[in-house]
Design a protein around this motif. Structure first.
Motif, PDB file in Angstrom:
ATOM      1  N   LEU A  55      63.999   6.588 141.148  1.00 47.96           N
ATOM      2  CA  LEU A  55      64.786   7.531 141.938  1.00 47.96           C
ATOM      3  C   LEU A  55      64.763   7.180 143.423  1.00 47.96           C
ATOM      4  O   LEU A  55      65.772   7.334 144.115  1.00 47.96           O
ATOM      5  CB  LEU A  55      64.276   8.962 141.712  1.00 47.96           C
ATOM      6  N   ARG A 101      65.528  11.741 150.717  1.00 47.89           N
ATOM      7  CA  ARG A 101      64.803  11.708 149.449  1.00 47.89           C
ATOM      8  C   ARG A 101      63.888  12.915 149.256  1.00 47.89           C
ATOM      9  O   ARG A 101      62.742  12.788 148.902  1.00 47.89           O
ATOM     10  CB  ARG A 101      63.961  10.442 149.350  1.00 47.89           C
ATOM     11  N   LEU A 155      62.556  14.312 145.097  1.00 45.94           N
ATOM     12  CA  LEU A 155      61.421  13.941 144.266  1.00 45.94           C
ATOM     13  C   LEU A 155      60.287  14.913 144.546  1.00 45.94           C
ATOM     14  O   LEU A 155      59.826  15.029 145.672  1.00 45.94           O
ATOM     15  CB  LEU A 155      60.977  12.512 144.564  1.00 45.94           C
ATOM     16  N   LEU A 203      63.737  11.913 134.343  1.00 47.31           N
ATOM     17  CA  LEU A 203      62.879  11.043 135.147  1.00 47.31           C
ATOM     18  C   LEU A 203      61.442  11.544 135.086  1.00 47.31           C
ATOM     19  O   LEU A 203      61.206  12.759 135.163  1.00 47.31           O
ATOM     20  CB  LEU A 203      63.354  11.027 136.603  1.00 47.31           C
ATOM     21  N   GLY A 223      59.364   9.102 139.154  1.00 44.75           N
ATOM     22  CA  GLY A 223      60.767   8.861 139.464  1.00 44.75           C
ATOM     23  C   GLY A 223      61.416   7.812 138.584  1.00 44.75           C
ATOM     24  O   GLY A 223      62.556   7.428 138.813  1.00 44.75           O
TER      25      GLY A 223
END
Length: 183
Positions: free
Chosen positions: A55, A64, A67, A139, A143
């Protein structure tokens, strides 16, 4: 006549006791040796996708932040068409996880609708070559893509797989205030 009956009865008990322990071993050995009664079907409804990058390497325009810091699982879906219906379907699946729902986050890629509770919305900066509209990826906490589902997959199949993954990967137990002494 009573002595022969007394002698046969303990022998019968001994044979029955041996059969209880030996018969399952014999049946198991026959099943393994001749491959009789061993299921050959797969248990996951999704497809393994080892070529999908982690990811953190996805070309997403947003930062990001999707996550989870606590190492939770992520349901990432590419919302190209019928976005509101897809988002609602995966929200309902998330709710169906019950007390395990806190271990899973949802990442919707695309769509103009407002984010549903517990959902992060992102967009592709440039769609990658492995991108498929309507696709769903599960996922792991690092990730990495574990399973992928094509558009039109049944939500109960995904729920079954996610429940299996959560059961096979239990949440680590953390005891606050307890530390292990280091030598």
């Amino acid at each position: 006549m009573s002595t022969s009956r007394a002698v046969r009865h303990p022998r019968f008990k001994l044979l029955a006791l041996l059969a209880v322990f030996v018969l399952p071993l014999l049946v198991a050995w026959i099943m393994v040796a001749w491959r009789i009664g061993i299921p050959e079907q797969r248990t996951a409804h999704g497809e393994l996708e080892p070529d999908i990058p982690a990811l953190a390497q996805w070309p997403l325009a947003e930062p990001r932040t999707m996550l989870p810091e606590d190492g939770g699982w992520v349901l990432a879906f590419d919302c190209a068409g019928a976005c509101e219906a897809l988002a609602d379907q995966w929200w309902r699946l998330h709710r169906a996880l019950g007390r395990e729902a806190h271990r899973v986050r949802r990442l919707r890629i695309g769509g103009a609708a407002q984010a549903l509770p517990g959902e992060v919305v992102a967009r592709w900066s440039t769609p990658p070559d492995w991108h498929r509209p309507g696709h769903l990826w599960v996922l792991d906490p690092r990730g990495e893509a574990v399973l992928g589902y094509s558009a039109g997959v049944e939500a109960r199949d995904v729920l079954d797989d996610v429940n299996k993954l959560l059961r096979m990967n239990p949440e680590p137990s953390v005891t606050p205030g307890r530390q292990v002494a280091q030598q």
